[in-house]
Structure formats: structure tokens, C-alpha cells
Design a protein around this motif. Structure first.
Motif, PDB file in Angstrom:
ATOM      1  N   GLY A 168      23.157  -8.032  37.903  1.00  0.00           N
ATOM      2  CA  GLY A 168      22.052  -7.272  37.340  1.00  0.00           C
ATOM      3  C   GLY A 168      22.363  -6.791  35.937  1.00  0.00           C
ATOM      4  N   CYS A 169      21.323  -6.670  35.119  1.00  0.00           N
ATOM      5  CA  CYS A 169      21.498  -6.142  33.768  1.00  0.00           C
ATOM      6  C   CYS A 169      21.172  -4.653  33.777  1.00  0.00           C
ATOM      7  CB  CYS A 169      20.661  -6.928  32.771  1.00  0.00           C
ATOM      8  SG  CYS A 169      18.901  -7.056  33.142  1.00  0.00           S
ATOM      9  N   TYR A 170      21.009  -4.056  32.613  1.00  0.00           N
ATOM     10  CA  TYR A 170      20.724  -2.630  32.501  1.00  0.00           C
ATOM     11  C   TYR A 170      19.299  -2.410  32.023  1.00  0.00           C
ATOM     12  CZ  TYR A 170      25.778  -2.094  33.065  1.00  0.00           C
ATOM     13  OH  TYR A 170      27.063  -2.143  33.544  1.00  0.00           O
ATOM     14  N   GLY A 171      18.411  -3.245  32.525  1.00  0.00           N
ATOM     15  CA  GLY A 171      16.989  -3.188  32.244  1.00  0.00           C
ATOM     16  C   GLY A 171      16.341  -4.276  33.067  1.00  0.00           C
ATOM     17  N   ASP A 172      15.370  -4.936  32.512  1.00  0.00           N
ATOM     18  CA  ASP A 172      14.739  -6.059  33.206  1.00  0.00           C
ATOM     19  C   ASP A 172      15.241  -7.376  32.626  1.00  0.00           C
ATOM     20  OD1 ASP A 172      13.064  -5.759  35.439  1.00  0.00           O
ATOM     21  OD2 ASP A 172      11.495  -4.818  34.222  1.00  0.00           O
ATOM     22  N   GLY A 173      15.244  -8.400  33.465  1.00  0.00           N
ATOM     23  CA  GLY A 173      15.631  -9.727  33.010  1.00  0.00           C
ATOM     24  C   GLY A 173      15.451 -10.728  34.126  1.00  0.00           C
ATOM     25  N   ASP A 210      13.277 -19.172  45.369  1.00  0.00           N
ATOM     26  CA  ASP A 210      13.282 -17.780  44.933  1.00  0.00           C
ATOM     27  C   ASP A 210      14.689 -17.251  45.196  1.00  0.00           C
ATOM     28  OD1 ASP A 210      13.105 -15.038  44.623  1.00  0.00           O
ATOM     29  OD2 ASP A 210      11.100 -14.884  45.489  1.00  0.00           O
ATOM     30  N   ASN A 211      15.489 -17.232  44.127  1.00  0.00           N
ATOM     31  CA  ASN A 211      16.905 -16.889  44.240  1.00  0.00           C
ATOM     32  C   ASN A 211      17.196 -15.472  43.751  1.00  0.00           C
ATOM     33  OD1 ASN A 211      19.495 -17.794  45.050  1.00  0.00           O
ATOM     34  ND2 ASN A 211      20.091 -18.177  42.937  1.00  0.00           N
ATOM     35  N   ALA A 212      16.191 -14.620  43.748  1.00  0.00           N
ATOM     36  CA  ALA A 212      16.346 -13.276  43.199  1.00  0.00           C
ATOM     37  C   ALA A 212      17.403 -12.468  43.946  1.00  0.00           C
ATOM     38  CB  ALA A 212      15.010 -12.534  43.232  1.00  0.00           C
ATOM     39  N   GLN A 213      17.571 -12.736  45.249  1.00  0.00           N
ATOM     40  CA  GLN A 213      18.527 -11.970  46.033  1.00  0.00           C
ATOM     41  C   GLN A 213      19.786 -12.771  46.381  1.00  0.00           C
ATOM     42  OE1 GLN A 213      16.697 -10.022  49.423  1.00  0.00           O
ATOM     43  NE2 GLN A 213      14.855  -9.520  48.285  1.00  0.00           N
ATOM     44  N   ALA A 261      20.226 -24.169  42.525  1.00  0.00           N
ATOM     45  CA  ALA A 261      20.483 -25.474  41.895  1.00  0.00           C
ATOM     46  C   ALA A 261      20.119 -26.624  42.817  1.00  0.00           C
ATOM     47  CB  ALA A 261      21.955 -25.567  41.491  1.00  0.00           C
ATOM     48  N   ILE A 262      19.312 -26.338  43.847  1.00  0.00           N
ATOM     49  CA  ILE A 262      19.002 -27.343  44.868  1.00  0.00           C
ATOM     50  C   ILE A 262      17.569 -27.844  44.751  1.00  0.00           C
ATOM     51  CG2 ILE A 262      18.985 -27.831  47.355  1.00  0.00           C
ATOM     52  CD1 ILE A 262      20.905 -25.362  47.630  1.00  0.00           C
ATOM     53  N   GLY A 263      16.625 -26.943  44.627  1.00  0.00           N
ATOM     54  CA  GLY A 263      15.217 -27.330  44.549  1.00  0.00           C
ATOM     55  C   GLY A 263      14.857 -27.965  43.210  1.00  0.00           C
ATOM     56  N   HIS A 264      13.585 -28.280  43.059  1.00  0.00           N
ATOM     57  CA  HIS A 264      13.118 -28.847  41.792  1.00  0.00           C
ATOM     58  C   HIS A 264      13.219 -27.825  40.662  1.00  0.00           C
ATOM     59  CE1 HIS A 264      11.148 -31.298  44.949  1.00  0.00           C
ATOM     60  NE2 HIS A 264      11.452 -32.284  44.133  1.00  0.00           N
ATOM     61  N   VAL A 265      13.052 -26.559  41.008  1.00  0.00           N
ATOM     62  CA  VAL A 265      13.150 -25.476  40.041  1.00  0.00           C
ATOM     63  C   VAL A 265      13.447 -24.203  40.837  1.00  0.00           C
ATOM     64  CG1 VAL A 265      10.666 -24.943  40.096  1.00  0.00           C
ATOM     65  CG2 VAL A 265      11.997 -24.425  38.019  1.00  0.00           C
ATOM     66  N   ALA A 266      14.020 -23.223  40.169  1.00  0.00           N
ATOM     67  CA  ALA A 266      14.359 -21.973  40.843  1.00  0.00           C
ATOM     68  C   ALA A 266      14.157 -20.815  39.888  1.00  0.00           C
ATOM     69  CB  ALA A 266      15.802 -22.001  41.343  1.00  0.00           C
ATOM     70  N   SER A 267      14.032 -19.632  40.465  1.00  0.00           N
ATOM     71  CA  SER A 267      13.898 -18.421  39.666  1.00  0.00           C
ATOM     72  C   SER A 267      14.891 -17.386  40.160  1.00  0.00           C
ATOM     73  CB  SER A 267      12.472 -17.857  39.788  1.00  0.00           C
ATOM     74  OG  SER A 267      12.238 -17.419  41.121  1.00  0.00           O
ATOM     75  N   THR A 268      15.251 -16.469  39.276  1.00  0.00           N
ATOM     76  CA  THR A 268      16.069 -15.338  39.701  1.00  0.00           C
ATOM     77  C   THR A 268      15.674 -14.110  38.917  1.00  0.00           C
ATOM     78  OG1 THR A 268      18.303 -14.742  40.412  1.00  0.00           O
ATOM     79  CG2 THR A 268      18.049 -15.404  38.117  1.00  0.00           C
ATOM     80  N   SER A 269      16.094 -12.960  39.434  1.00  0.00           N
ATOM     81  CA  SER A 269      15.877 -11.669  38.790  1.00  0.00           C
ATOM     82  C   SER A 269      17.229 -11.063  38.444  1.00  0.00           C
ATOM     83  CB  SER A 269      15.124 -10.727  39.743  1.00  0.00           C
ATOM     84  OG  SER A 269      15.182  -9.382  39.273  1.00  0.00           O
ATOM     85  N   PHE A 270      17.282 -10.402  37.288  1.00  0.00           N
ATOM     86  CA  PHE A 270      18.475  -9.653  36.907  1.00  0.00           C
ATOM     87  C   PHE A 270      18.203  -8.154  36.924  1.00  0.00           C
ATOM     88  CE2 PHE A 270      19.093 -13.680  34.319  1.00  0.00           C
ATOM     89  CZ  PHE A 270      20.018 -14.239  35.199  1.00  0.00           C
ATOM     90  N   PHE A 271      17.275  -7.732  37.788  1.00  0.00           N
ATOM     91  CA  PHE A 271      17.014  -6.305  37.987  1.00  0.00           C
ATOM     92  C   PHE A 271      18.350  -5.599  38.239  1.00  0.00           C
ATOM     93  CE2 PHE A 271      15.658  -2.617  40.554  1.00  0.00           C
ATOM     94  CZ  PHE A 271      14.642  -2.121  39.745  1.00  0.00           C
ATOM     95  N   PRO A 272      18.537  -4.372  37.756  1.00  0.00           N
ATOM     96  CA  PRO A 272      19.856  -3.737  37.816  1.00  0.00           C
ATOM     97  C   PRO A 272      20.543  -3.729  39.172  1.00  0.00           C
ATOM     98  CG  PRO A 272      18.422  -2.462  36.385  1.00  0.00           C
ATOM     99  CD  PRO A 272      17.581  -3.550  36.985  1.00  0.00           C
ATOM    100  N   ILE A 287      16.897 -21.255  31.747  1.00  0.00           N
ATOM    101  CA  ILE A 287      15.971 -20.740  30.734  1.00  0.00           C
ATOM    102  C   ILE A 287      15.774 -19.253  31.001  1.00  0.00           C
ATOM    103  CG2 ILE A 287      13.700 -20.905  29.669  1.00  0.00           C
ATOM    104  CD1 ILE A 287      14.756 -23.806  31.800  1.00  0.00           C
ATOM    105  N   PRO A 288      16.392 -18.385  30.209  1.00  0.00           N
ATOM    106  CA  PRO A 288      16.237 -16.942  30.421  1.00  0.00           C
ATOM    107  C   PRO A 288      14.809 -16.500  30.147  1.00  0.00           C
ATOM    108  CG  PRO A 288      18.166 -17.428  29.059  1.00  0.00           C
ATOM    109  CD  PRO A 288      17.341 -18.687  29.123  1.00  0.00           C
ATOM    110  N   CYS A 289      14.409 -15.413  30.811  1.00  0.00           N
ATOM    111  CA  CYS A 289      13.080 -14.842  30.588  1.00  0.00           C
ATOM    112  C   CYS A 289      13.135 -13.342  30.846  1.00  0.00           C
ATOM    113  CB  CYS A 289      12.026 -15.536  31.451  1.00  0.00           C
ATOM    114  SG  CYS A 289      12.232 -15.309  33.222  1.00  0.00           S
ATOM    115  N   ALA A 290      11.971 -12.700  30.848  1.00  0.00           N
ATOM    116  CA  ALA A 290      11.922 -11.232  30.816  1.00  0.00           C
ATOM    117  C   ALA A 290      12.199 -10.571  32.160  1.00  0.00           C
ATOM    118  CB  ALA A 290      10.567 -10.780  30.286  1.00  0.00           C
ATOM    119  N   ASN A 291      11.867 -11.222  33.261  1.00  0.00           N
ATOM    120  CA  ASN A 291      12.092 -10.618  34.577  1.00  0.00           C
ATOM    121  C   ASN A 291      11.918 -11.677  35.657  1.00  0.00           C
ATOM    122  OD1 ASN A 291       9.138 -10.551  35.505  1.00  0.00           O
ATOM    123  ND2 ASN A 291       9.025  -9.328  33.624  1.00  0.00           N
ATOM    124  N   GLY A 292      12.251 -11.324  36.880  1.00  0.00           N
ATOM    125  CA  GLY A 292      12.208 -12.290  37.970  1.00  0.00           C
ATOM    126  C   GLY A 292      10.811 -12.716  38.368  1.00  0.00           C
TER     127      GLY A 292
END
Length: 386
Positions: free
Chosen positions: A195-200, A158-161, A179-190, A56-61
Motif C-alpha cells: 500500500g502507498c500513503y494515499g490512493d494508487g 481483481d488482484n486488489a487483495q 499475471a494469469i488472466g488477460h488483464v488484471a487490476s490492483t489497488s495500492f490503498f494504504p 500500467i500505474p493509475c490513480a486507484n484500484g
């Protein structure tokens, strides 16, 4: 020699410009800037890459972490255990939701959350554990999932890194981090490995019901326009950033291999020095494994012994070599998160690391000449000041 950068996004872009630019132009021509086809395409491609049912994509990590906790239905006062040695966003969202952060020490080898410290911190109020795959190294997920099962707790990765890292289970099977825990998050900071070219950002889960809840939360709590079924937020990945990410995703494994190769070259230079502890893979590894990808080196971080770390930082800056200190102050000592419950004796590893770690340039475009200059500059300083 090229200018040394902590992260060379311009050099990386130059190599994929012929893919990125048309992808962005496609979004511009369609004017589908929010939840457009590129977002859905990237979502599906990332699900396939990770081997996870729902992205589920969102605005930032940071939003991703908060939304994951909201989706689990955690209530004010519930205790959430996480590592003291990490970026503040991990604990920030716990506090924002009026949950109770419980900070614990980390392992001295991996810098990831210490399993014994988790065991000691569990109380009847504990509802969740948040392991951070710090600097790109997979946390000890089997042990964490076993603890969670024993105590009926949620695990929020917390899979941001760590995106792209493989976790090797006790039975030698492999699963991507996130893909191991009940839920996970990540950041696409540049500057992230992907990484993207903004926030994600994005949330991952294999739980169908949880995914449904989260999809509502990211969109004002709506599943049908103007029908607000849950309390939500406005947190969406825009189509231009999705286009960038989808263009970069096929290169992610190569990007991570380039980082691993750079780390090996650093390790060859530093490995025999008595005052430098080099990063490796998991606790049982000696060096950087050739047979698994448990570390994707979002950062390359040395642990210095009997070295004036701050003087080394100043010396590197004089030589136009960027570096970073992640993190100079433990979370339990930050004004926003200080708590009389904490005992300094419980944070011996973190309190040591904040004085001794230094991160060197790490990115996909590092070349041998740059690495040679960086390593020789570090070694000459340490030897001259011993």
C-alpha cells in the motif's frame, strides 16, 4: 501491550522510514510529481516482481478495473460474471460502463467465485469473468482460464487483495496472481499488502496491444500530446506514491510471510473449536501450506457457526479489539445492483457468510502478546455464550 490496530501502518512505516523518506525527498527535489522517474522505476520493478510484461500505474484500484474493461472494448449490454461476495468496486465499474453484471455464488471453503456457478451463468452475451482473489487467497485460475478458452471469454483478475500470492497450476508451476488472466487490476490503498500513503492502483497484462491501448486510456486517450486517439480518463499514479511503493516493494514477500505467520498462530488457537471454521489455503489444502504462498492474508476471516457474530463484534469493541465484517450485505441485495434475474436459492453460500464471518486484526506488526489477547477474548466469549 501495544494498542491493537486493524492495520498498523505507523509501526510498519517506522521500520522503513530511513528508505521511504529519502525516496519522497528525491521526488520533492526533482519536482517531477506526475509521471516522473519514480513512477517508471516502480513500474519496471513491479513488472519484474510479478513476472508480467506490462504494468500500467493509475490513480486507484477502482479506476484500474474500469480501465481494464475499457481496454478490452467491452460494449454496453455485454455480460460480465463476478462474485457476489466481494467489495462493491468490482461490480460498480461493470455498471458504470453500462455492462451487465452477473453475480454468482462463492465456494464455502475459499470464499472465492464458485466454478460451477460460473458455468451455469454463461450465456451467449457473456464476454468476461472477473475472479476476485478474496482476502488474499488465489482463486481457482486454471479452471477459470479453461472456461474462458472454451467460451471465448476474457478473464480480468481483481488482484486488489492478493498481490504477492502465488497460484500453483495443475502442473505444479507457479504464477503470481495478476499475471494469469488477460488483464488484471490492483489497488495500492494504504491498508493493502502493498500500500502507498494515499490512493494508487495499476493494471497488469502480458498483451502488448492491450497494454498500448490502456496506456492511452489512463492519459486522456493520448499517445501524443493533444492527439486523442481513444476515449480516455485522467488516472495516473503520482510520483510520491510511486516512491513509497518502490521503497516497500522489496519488503512485500516479508510482509506476506509475517501475515501468514500471524494467521498460523490464529489457526493454532482456533483450529480445534467446533464453532469456528478457520481460513486455509486452496480447497485441497488442510491449513496454511508451508510449500506455497497461495494465501497472503489481506484479511484473516473466521466463519462462525451457531455464534452471535454481532454480539461478538460488540464484545471485541468493548475490549478495544478492532474487527471487521466483510461483507455484511450481498451485492445482489444492494439497492444499486438488485435485479429481478437473481434467485435467492442461487446464493446460499453468500447469504450464509454475510451472517457468520468476522475478520480479526491482520498486519505485519502483530505480535504474540496481541494475538494471545485477541484469541483468548474471542474464545472466552464463544465458550461463555455457548
Amino acid at each position: 501491550m501495544k494498542k491493537i490496530q486493524m492495520v498498523d501502518l505507523q509501526g510498519q512505516y517506522a521500520k522503513i522510514k530511513d528508505v521511504v523518506d529519502p525516496s519522497i525527498e528525491e521526488v520533492m527535489n526533482s519536482a517531477s510529481f506526475i509521471n516522473g522517474p519514480k513512477v517508471h522505476q516502480f513500474q519496471k520493478n513491479l513488472e519484474n516482481y510479478l513476472g508480467v510484461k506490462h504494468v500500467i500505474p493509475c490513480a486507484n484500484g477502482t479506476d484500474a478495473l474500469q480501465i481494464a474493461m475499457m481496454g478490452l472494448g467491452l460494449k454496453p449490454g455485454d455480460e460480465v460474471i463476478t462474485a457476489d461476495f466481494t467489495f462493491a468496486a468490482t461490480v460498480e465499474v461493470i455498471a458504470l460502463l453500462q455492462l451487465t453484471p452477473v453475480l454468482v455464488d462463492v465456494d464455502p471453503v475459499t470464499f472465492n467465485i464458485d466454478i460451477d456457478a460460473i458455468k451455469k451463468a454463461i450465456t451467449p452475451k457473456t464476454r468476461a469473468i472477473v475472479p476476485v482473489h478474496l482476502f488474499g487467497l488465489a482463486a481457482e485460475m486454471d479452471a477459470i482460464m479453461d472456461l474462458a478458452k472454451e467460451h471465448n471469454l476474457y478473464v480480468i483478475e481483481d488482484n486488489a487483495q492478493g498481490i504477492g500470492a502465488d497460484y500453483t497450476h495443475q502442473d505444479d508451476s507457479k504464477t503470481k496472481t495478476g499475471a494469469i488472466g488477460h488483464v488484471a487490476s490492483t489497488s495500492f490503498f494504504p491498508s493493502k499488502n502493498l500500500g502507498c500513503y494515499g490512493d494508487g492502483g495499476a493494471i497488469f497484462t502480458n498483451d502488448d496491444d492491450l497494454a498500448h491501448t490502456i496506456r492511452g486510456i489512463v492519459n486522456h486517450g493520448m499517445y501524443e500530446r493533444y492527439h486523442h486517439d481513444v476515449v480516455g480518463v485522467n488516472s495516473r499514479l503520482d510520483s510520491i506514491q510511486a516512491a513509497v511503493l518502490d521503497a516497500k516493494l522489496p519488503h512485500l514477500d516479508d510482509y506476506n510471510k509475517a501475515r501468514q505467520n500471524a494467521a498460523r498462530k490464529y489457526n493454532e488457537a482456533f483450529g480445534d473449536h467446533p464453532k469456528i471454521i478457520i481460513p486455509s489455503g486452496r480447497t485441497q489444502c488442510n491449513g496454511i501450506c508451508e510449500t506455497c504462498d497461495c494465501h497472503v492474508f489481506h484479511q484473516y476471516t473466521l466463519n462462525l457457526k451457531e455464534v452471535d457474530r454481532d454480539a461478538l463484534v460488540a464484545h471485541l469493541q468493548e475490549k478495544n479489539i478492532p474487527c471487521g465484517v466483510y461483507y455484511p450485505i450481498p451485492l445482489h441485495r444492494q439497492k444499486a445492483y438488485a435485479d429481478e434475474r437473481y434467485n435467492e436459492a442461487d446464493f446460499t453460500v453468500t447469504n450464509s457468510l454475510v451472517k457468520s464471518v468476522i475478520s480479526l486484526p491482520m498486519h505485519t506488526e502483530l505480535d504474540n502478546e496481541q494475538i494471545e489477547f485477541i484469541t483468548s477474548t474471542v474464545l472466552s466469549f464463544i465458550d461463555r455464550n455457548s
